[in-house]
Design a protein around this motif. Structure first.
Motif, PDB file in Angstrom:
ATOM      1  N   MET A  44     -23.286 -11.415   4.862  1.00 44.25           N
ATOM      2  CA  MET A  44     -23.665  -9.997   4.958  1.00 44.25           C
ATOM      3  C   MET A  44     -22.859  -9.148   3.982  1.00 44.25           C
ATOM      4  N   VAL A  45     -21.574  -9.448   3.897  1.00 46.17           N
ATOM      5  CA  VAL A  45     -20.699  -8.665   3.017  1.00 46.17           C
ATOM      6  C   VAL A  45     -21.068  -8.897   1.553  1.00 46.17           C
ATOM      7  N   VAL A  46     -21.314 -10.150   1.202  1.00 48.72           N
ATOM      8  CA  VAL A  46     -21.689 -10.455  -0.183  1.00 48.72           C
ATOM      9  C   VAL A  46     -22.998  -9.758  -0.546  1.00 48.72           C
ATOM     10  N   ALA A  47     -23.945  -9.746   0.395  1.00 47.02           N
ATOM     11  CA  ALA A  47     -25.222  -9.065   0.150  1.00 47.02           C
ATOM     12  C   ALA A  47     -25.000  -7.566  -0.043  1.00 47.02           C
ATOM     13  N   LEU A  48     -24.115  -7.003   0.762  1.00 46.84           N
ATOM     14  CA  LEU A  48     -23.809  -5.559   0.633  1.00 46.84           C
ATOM     15  C   LEU A  48     -23.164  -5.233  -0.715  1.00 46.84           C
ATOM     16  N   PHE A  49     -22.333  -6.135  -1.200  1.00 49.31           N
ATOM     17  CA  PHE A  49     -21.701  -5.945  -2.518  1.00 49.31           C
ATOM     18  C   PHE A  49     -22.743  -5.772  -3.613  1.00 49.31           C
ATOM     19  N   GLY A  50     -23.834  -6.525  -3.504  1.00 49.17           N
ATOM     20  CA  GLY A  50     -24.821  -6.559  -4.585  1.00 49.17           C
ATOM     21  C   GLY A  50     -26.018  -5.657  -4.356  1.00 49.17           C
ATOM     22  N   ALA A  51     -26.021  -4.919  -3.245  1.00 48.91           N
ATOM     23  CA  ALA A  51     -27.200  -4.117  -2.906  1.00 48.91           C
ATOM     24  C   ALA A  51     -27.044  -2.678  -3.382  1.00 48.91           C
ATOM     25  N   TYR A  52     -28.159  -2.074  -3.784  1.00 48.77           N
ATOM     26  CA  TYR A  52     -28.137  -0.647  -4.116  1.00 48.77           C
ATOM     27  C   TYR A  52     -27.919   0.134  -2.825  1.00 48.77           C
ATOM     28  N   ASN A  53     -26.962   1.036  -2.846  1.00 54.09           N
ATOM     29  CA  ASN A  53     -26.660   1.831  -1.660  1.00 54.09           C
ATOM     30  C   ASN A  53     -27.261   3.234  -1.838  1.00 54.09           C
ATOM     31  N   PRO A  54     -28.247   3.601  -1.007  1.00 56.28           N
ATOM     32  CA  PRO A  54     -28.918   4.887  -1.207  1.00 56.28           C
ATOM     33  C   PRO A  54     -28.006   6.085  -0.953  1.00 56.28           C
ATOM     34  N   VAL A  55     -26.902   5.883  -0.262  1.00 58.09           N
ATOM     35  CA  VAL A  55     -25.997   7.001   0.019  1.00 58.09           C
ATOM     36  C   VAL A  55     -25.045   7.228  -1.159  1.00 58.09           C
ATOM     37  N   THR A  56     -24.441   6.143  -1.641  1.00 56.22           N
ATOM     38  CA  THR A  56     -23.513   6.289  -2.772  1.00 56.22           C
ATOM     39  C   THR A  56     -24.262   6.327  -4.100  1.00 56.22           C
ATOM     40  N   LYS A  57     -25.487   5.828  -4.091  1.00 57.19           N
ATOM     41  CA  LYS A  57     -26.330   5.728  -5.285  1.00 57.19           C
ATOM     42  C   LYS A  57     -25.742   4.786  -6.338  1.00 57.19           C
ATOM     43  N   TYR A  58     -25.059   3.763  -5.872  1.00 55.90           N
ATOM     44  CA  TYR A  58     -24.620   2.706  -6.796  1.00 55.90           C
ATOM     45  C   TYR A  58     -24.626   1.358  -6.089  1.00 55.90           C
ATOM     46  N   VAL A  59     -24.493   0.301  -6.908  1.00 51.23           N
ATOM     47  CA  VAL A  59     -24.288  -1.046  -6.395  1.00 51.23           C
ATOM     48  C   VAL A  59     -22.773  -1.270  -6.411  1.00 51.23           C
ATOM     49  N   LEU A  90     -10.545   4.295  -5.646  1.00 51.74           N
ATOM     50  CA  LEU A  90     -10.766   2.997  -5.015  1.00 51.74           C
ATOM     51  C   LEU A  90     -10.717   3.123  -3.495  1.00 51.74           C
ATOM     52  N   ALA A  91      -9.799   3.910  -3.008  1.00 54.16           N
ATOM     53  CA  ALA A  91      -9.670   4.099  -1.561  1.00 54.16           C
ATOM     54  C   ALA A  91     -10.938   4.730  -0.993  1.00 54.16           C
ATOM     55  N   ALA A  92     -11.466   5.750  -1.699  1.00 52.14           N
ATOM     56  CA  ALA A  92     -12.680   6.423  -1.220  1.00 52.14           C
ATOM     57  C   ALA A  92     -13.862   5.454  -1.233  1.00 52.14           C
ATOM     58  N   MET A  93     -13.954   4.677  -2.302  1.00 55.62           N
ATOM     59  CA  MET A  93     -15.057   3.740  -2.445  1.00 55.62           C
ATOM     60  C   MET A  93     -15.023   2.668  -1.350  1.00 55.62           C
ATOM     61  N   ASN A  94     -13.837   2.193  -1.070  1.00 54.45           N
ATOM     62  CA  ASN A  94     -13.728   1.120  -0.082  1.00 54.45           C
ATOM     63  C   ASN A  94     -13.812   1.628   1.348  1.00 54.45           C
ATOM     64  N   LYS A  95     -13.438   2.873   1.545  1.00 56.42           N
ATOM     65  CA  LYS A  95     -13.638   3.476   2.864  1.00 56.42           C
ATOM     66  C   LYS A  95     -15.130   3.522   3.145  1.00 56.42           C
ATOM     67  N   GLN A  96     -15.876   3.971   2.137  1.00 55.77           N
ATOM     68  CA  GLN A  96     -17.326   4.040   2.279  1.00 55.77           C
ATOM     69  C   GLN A  96     -17.905   2.651   2.560  1.00 55.77           C
ATOM     70  N   PHE A  97     -17.412   1.662   1.830  1.00 52.26           N
ATOM     71  CA  PHE A  97     -17.926   0.297   2.012  1.00 52.26           C
ATOM     72  C   PHE A  97     -17.659  -0.189   3.436  1.00 52.26           C
ATOM     73  N   ALA A  98     -16.449   0.056   3.914  1.00 54.74           N
ATOM     74  CA  ALA A  98     -16.083  -0.390   5.266  1.00 54.74           C
ATOM     75  C   ALA A  98     -16.921   0.344   6.319  1.00 54.74           C
ATOM     76  N   ASP A  99     -17.159   1.640   6.101  1.00 54.38           N
ATOM     77  CA  ASP A  99     -18.004   2.404   7.034  1.00 54.38           C
ATOM     78  C   ASP A  99     -19.427   1.845   7.063  1.00 54.38           C
ATOM     79  N   ASP A 100     -19.964   1.577   5.888  1.00 55.02           N
ATOM     80  CA  ASP A 100     -21.334   1.061   5.817  1.00 55.02           C
ATOM     81  C   ASP A 100     -21.440  -0.330   6.444  1.00 55.02           C
ATOM     82  N   ALA A 101     -20.437  -1.157   6.195  1.00 52.25           N
ATOM     83  CA  ALA A 101     -20.443  -2.511   6.768  1.00 52.25           C
ATOM     84  C   ALA A 101     -20.383  -2.430   8.293  1.00 52.25           C
TER      85      ALA A 101
END
Ligand SMILES: [Zn+2]
Length: 206
Positions: free
Chosen positions: A78-93, A126-137
């Protein structure tokens, strides 16, 4: 049900400590040093995020699922898939953005008169980006646990901090089909979904 992000906060705190340590590797601010070190740091960041997010996903899933636990390998997938997926909230992969942040950091350090400030900036981004990633996960782990339990409908719960979640107020208590939950409306949104119990689901359908 309780707010799922308490576990997330622990993961985020741990990650932030790890980045701080990694950036101490930047000892001299010349091109020869900074570029390879930037690769080392960001590769390491990715590894740590992968490992910690996998743990987080498994732990959140397991506390929301009625019966079975999530195999660690599935949490990892799941995490690997999230790494490579377009995120509509952040608007990036995530993967692409991490590399973009790395090259900006290296360029910034090399070209700036105040390279230490560039290091501080890189850590913040990096902290902001990873906070977002952890929240989304976290959000996704809850949804997956419900899906695997056969839940059909969920209710949107707006995070308690109203100031941070203005745009979500309109969604509070709204019911969605589990396969049709809209993306979070803004960055750093900490809304979550609760399952709608079967009795209530029938009532909704009547
Ligand atoms: Zn929200």
């Amino acid at each position: 049900m309780r707010n799922p992000y308490s576990k997330t906060d622990k993961t985020i705190a741990y990650l932030n400590k790890q980045y701080a340590k990694l950036f101490r590797r930047v000892t001299s601010f010349d091109e020869l040093n900074v570029i390879p070190v930037s690769h080392e740091i960001y590769d390491e960041v990715r590894k740590i995020v992968e490992q910690e997010a996998t743990r987080l996903v498994k732990s959140v899933y397991d506390s929301y699922r009625e019966s079975e636990a999530l195999p660690a390998s599935e949490a990892h997938e799941m995490v690997v898939a999230l790494f490579g997926a377009y995120n509509p909230v952040t608007k990036y992969v995530y993967e692409n953005e991490l590399d973009r942040k790395r090259s900006r950091f290296a360029e910034g350090v090399i070209s700036s008169d105040t390279p230490r400030e560039e290091v501080a900036l890189a850590k913040r981004l990096l902290a902001a980006m990873n906070k977002q990633f952890a929240d989304d996960a976290t959000f996704d782990a809850v949804v997956k646990a419900y899906e695997d339990d056969g839940v059909k409908r969920v209710k949107w719960i707006t995070a308690e901090d109203d100031r941070r979640c203005k745009e979500c107020k309109a969604r509070h208590n709204k019911i969605y089909n589990i396969d049709n939950i809209p993306p979070k409306p803004h960055l750093h949104c900490r809304c979550y979904v609760e399952k709608v119990e079967k009795k209530k689901q029938e009532a909704v359908e009547e």
